[in-house]
Design a protein around this motif. Sequence first.
Motif, PDB file in Angstrom:
ATOM      1  N   VAL A  67       0.832  -1.204   0.000  1.00 27.65           N
ATOM      2  CA  VAL A  67       0.000   0.000   0.000  1.00 27.65           C
ATOM      3  C   VAL A  67       0.870   1.259   0.000  1.00 27.65           C
ATOM      4  CG1 VAL A  67      -1.618   1.352   1.408  1.00 27.65           C
ATOM      5  CG2 VAL A  67      -1.989  -1.080   1.056  1.00 27.65           C
ATOM      6  N   ASN A  68       0.429   2.264  -0.763  1.00 27.13           N
ATOM      7  CA  ASN A  68       1.084   3.578  -0.807  1.00 27.13           C
ATOM      8  C   ASN A  68       2.571   3.487  -1.151  1.00 27.13           C
ATOM      9  OD1 ASN A  68      -1.296   4.879  -0.175  1.00 27.13           O
ATOM     10  ND2 ASN A  68      -0.853   5.001   2.012  1.00 27.13           N
ATOM     11  N   VAL A  69       2.871   2.736  -2.163  1.00 32.47           N
ATOM     12  CA  VAL A  69       4.269   2.634  -2.621  1.00 32.47           C
ATOM     13  C   VAL A  69       4.533   3.774  -3.603  1.00 32.47           C
ATOM     14  CG1 VAL A  69       5.947   1.225  -3.842  1.00 32.47           C
ATOM     15  CG2 VAL A  69       4.306   0.148  -2.294  1.00 32.47           C
ATOM     16  N   ARG A  70       5.337   4.742  -3.183  1.00 36.51           N
ATOM     17  CA  ARG A  70       5.642   5.898  -4.027  1.00 36.51           C
ATOM     18  C   ARG A  70       7.041   5.822  -4.618  1.00 36.51           C
ATOM     19  NH1 ARG A  70       2.774   8.047   0.383  1.00 36.51           N
ATOM     20  NH2 ARG A  70       0.776   8.992  -0.222  1.00 36.51           N
ATOM     21  N   ALA A  71       7.919   5.093  -3.975  1.00 38.27           N
ATOM     22  CA  ALA A  71       9.272   4.923  -4.509  1.00 38.27           C
ATOM     23  C   ALA A  71       9.338   3.620  -5.296  1.00 38.27           C
ATOM     24  CB  ALA A  71      10.287   4.930  -3.373  1.00 38.27           C
ATOM     25  N   GLY A  72      10.529   3.251  -5.734  1.00 40.13           N
ATOM     26  CA  GLY A  72      10.687   2.009  -6.484  1.00 40.13           C
ATOM     27  C   GLY A  72      10.508   0.789  -5.608  1.00 40.13           C
ATOM     28  N   VAL A  76      11.431  -0.204  -1.637  1.00 38.86           N
ATOM     29  CA  VAL A  76      10.346  -0.292  -0.660  1.00 38.86           C
ATOM     30  C   VAL A  76      10.227  -1.701  -0.075  1.00 38.86           C
ATOM     31  CG1 VAL A  76       7.845  -0.144  -0.350  1.00 38.86           C
ATOM     32  CG2 VAL A  76       9.048   1.596  -1.669  1.00 38.86           C
ATOM     33  N   LEU A  77      10.277  -2.721  -0.924  1.00 42.01           N
ATOM     34  CA  LEU A  77      10.073  -4.079  -0.422  1.00 42.01           C
ATOM     35  C   LEU A  77      11.139  -4.512   0.589  1.00 42.01           C
ATOM     36  CD1 LEU A  77       8.747  -6.056  -3.521  1.00 42.01           C
ATOM     37  CD2 LEU A  77       7.481  -5.236  -1.525  1.00 42.01           C
ATOM     38  N   PRO A  78      12.449  -4.298   0.317  1.00 38.12           N
ATOM     39  CA  PRO A  78      13.428  -4.653   1.356  1.00 38.12           C
ATOM     40  C   PRO A  78      13.281  -3.811   2.622  1.00 38.12           C
ATOM     41  CG  PRO A  78      14.498  -4.470  -0.781  1.00 38.12           C
ATOM     42  CD  PRO A  78      13.118  -3.925  -0.950  1.00 38.12           C
ATOM     43  N   PHE A  79      12.959  -2.522   2.459  1.00 38.91           N
ATOM     44  CA  PHE A  79      12.827  -1.635   3.611  1.00 38.91           C
ATOM     45  C   PHE A  79      11.650  -2.061   4.493  1.00 38.91           C
ATOM     46  CE2 PHE A  79      10.979   2.234   5.511  1.00 38.91           C
ATOM     47  CZ  PHE A  79      12.052   2.628   6.294  1.00 38.91           C
ATOM     48  N   ARG A  80      10.491  -2.237   3.875  1.00 35.25           N
ATOM     49  CA  ARG A  80       9.332  -2.675   4.659  1.00 35.25           C
ATOM     50  C   ARG A  80       9.458  -4.133   5.081  1.00 35.25           C
ATOM     51  NH1 ARG A  80       4.031  -0.038   1.574  1.00 35.25           N
ATOM     52  NH2 ARG A  80       4.643   2.159   1.801  1.00 35.25           N
ATOM     53  N   GLY A  81      10.087  -4.945   4.241  1.00 34.19           N
ATOM     54  CA  GLY A  81      10.245  -6.355   4.586  1.00 34.19           C
ATOM     55  C   GLY A  81      11.075  -6.545   5.844  1.00 34.19           C
ATOM     56  N   ARG A  82      12.089  -5.684   6.044  1.00 32.63           N
ATOM     57  CA  ARG A  82      12.886  -5.784   7.264  1.00 32.63           C
ATOM     58  C   ARG A  82      12.040  -5.464   8.494  1.00 32.63           C
ATOM     59  NH1 ARG A  82      16.768  -3.257   5.415  1.00 32.63           N
ATOM     60  NH2 ARG A  82      16.248  -1.136   6.103  1.00 32.63           N
ATOM     61  N   ARG A  83      11.158  -4.475   8.364  1.00 29.29           N
ATOM     62  CA  ARG A  83      10.270  -4.156   9.479  1.00 29.29           C
ATOM     63  C   ARG A  83       9.301  -5.308   9.765  1.00 29.29           C
ATOM     64  NH1 ARG A  83       8.250   2.147   9.119  1.00 29.29           N
ATOM     65  NH2 ARG A  83      10.313   3.134   9.291  1.00 29.29           N
ATOM     66  N   VAL A  84       8.758  -5.886   8.697  1.00 26.37           N
ATOM     67  CA  VAL A  84       7.831  -7.009   8.876  1.00 26.37           C
ATOM     68  C   VAL A  84       8.534  -8.177   9.560  1.00 26.37           C
ATOM     69  CG1 VAL A  84       6.491  -8.766   7.662  1.00 26.37           C
ATOM     70  CG2 VAL A  84       6.306  -6.375   6.982  1.00 26.37           C
TER      71      VAL A  84
END
Length: 359
Positions: A67-72, A76-84
């Motif tokens: 949701v709300n992916v504004r960058a590449g 985004v996926l590695p950045f949010r994936g680390r949080r998940v």
Amino acid sequence: MSAEVLPHPLGAAGVSGASGSGPVAQGPGRAGPGRSDAERRRRRREVLVLAGLALLALVVVAVYLTVNVRAGWAFVLPFRGRRVAAMVVVGVAVAVSTVVFQTLTANRILTPSIMGFDALYQAIQTALVFVLGGVAVAGIGALPQFGVSVVVMLGASLALFLGLFGGARRSLHLVLLVGVVLGTLLRSVTALLQRVMDPSEFQVLQGRLFASFSAVDERLLAVAAAVVAVCSAVLWAMRRRLDVLALGRETAVALGLDVRRTSLLLIALVAVLVSVSTALVGPITFFGLLVANLAYALAGSHRHAVTLPAAALLAVVTLVGGQAVLEHLLGQDTVLSVVVEFLGGIVFIGMLVAGSRRR
């Protein structure tokens, strides 16, 4: 304080493998041609609850990642994936340790944090900043700090448990009482150090005393994930022993379970899980209480083959879903741990009130 005692989880389910020697008891809950319709409905409900929670967890994770992916996507996926990944590791560790701890104490309102783990973590962080200074602590590195926190918390908890369980007549309730007293003492010492601390150093310290999933080191996450996976696997293998232990000490002994040895092993595993999760992101006091009691209510069963995965899945849904709401709907105006602690505190007070009314 009114305490709510866990009911016997095996009123309709059999238990096997309570000790390493083989089957201990077999009841109508075992698979077989004589299973009643009520037992089939109960088992069907358990499967549906676990399947529903697993599906909900996957949906929540997918929503948070996309949701709300504004960058590449490559960023985004590695950045949010680390949080998940951090939320999954911490959620599983806290949920599993809380369910096991409540089985040990036969009480639904107790959590491992009652032993003062959060107070010990805050004391460690405060002492480091007070003695070395904020700049020096930041220069130490995340991995050494993580190691120091885990070793100190684990060592203190095991020393406490092993010391108090040294005698045959030692009670787990004595351990709880000592934990409460030590937690109060540590909080008092921490408050004293914070009062005489330089304001700039205190501001640096504040950012380390609240649970945060936004800045988790990848190396720490990998180590924590491995430790939590091993401890969770061991506890899953002991799920039938936990069922027997929940029946009470006398019944467990009569069924052939070595209660003292099993309790010591379970306490050590709980100490490892709580130490790792707290050192990774910080203390979350009431989160385990919240997800554990939700798991009991949804599952309608006290078999640990159901409550352990249900609590873990609920923890993932709560953390990831809460973080998604905070980031995408509330603009990250607050910290997730504050909201979770608020909801967990409400549940805690509600359970105390409900328990006092039943007396």
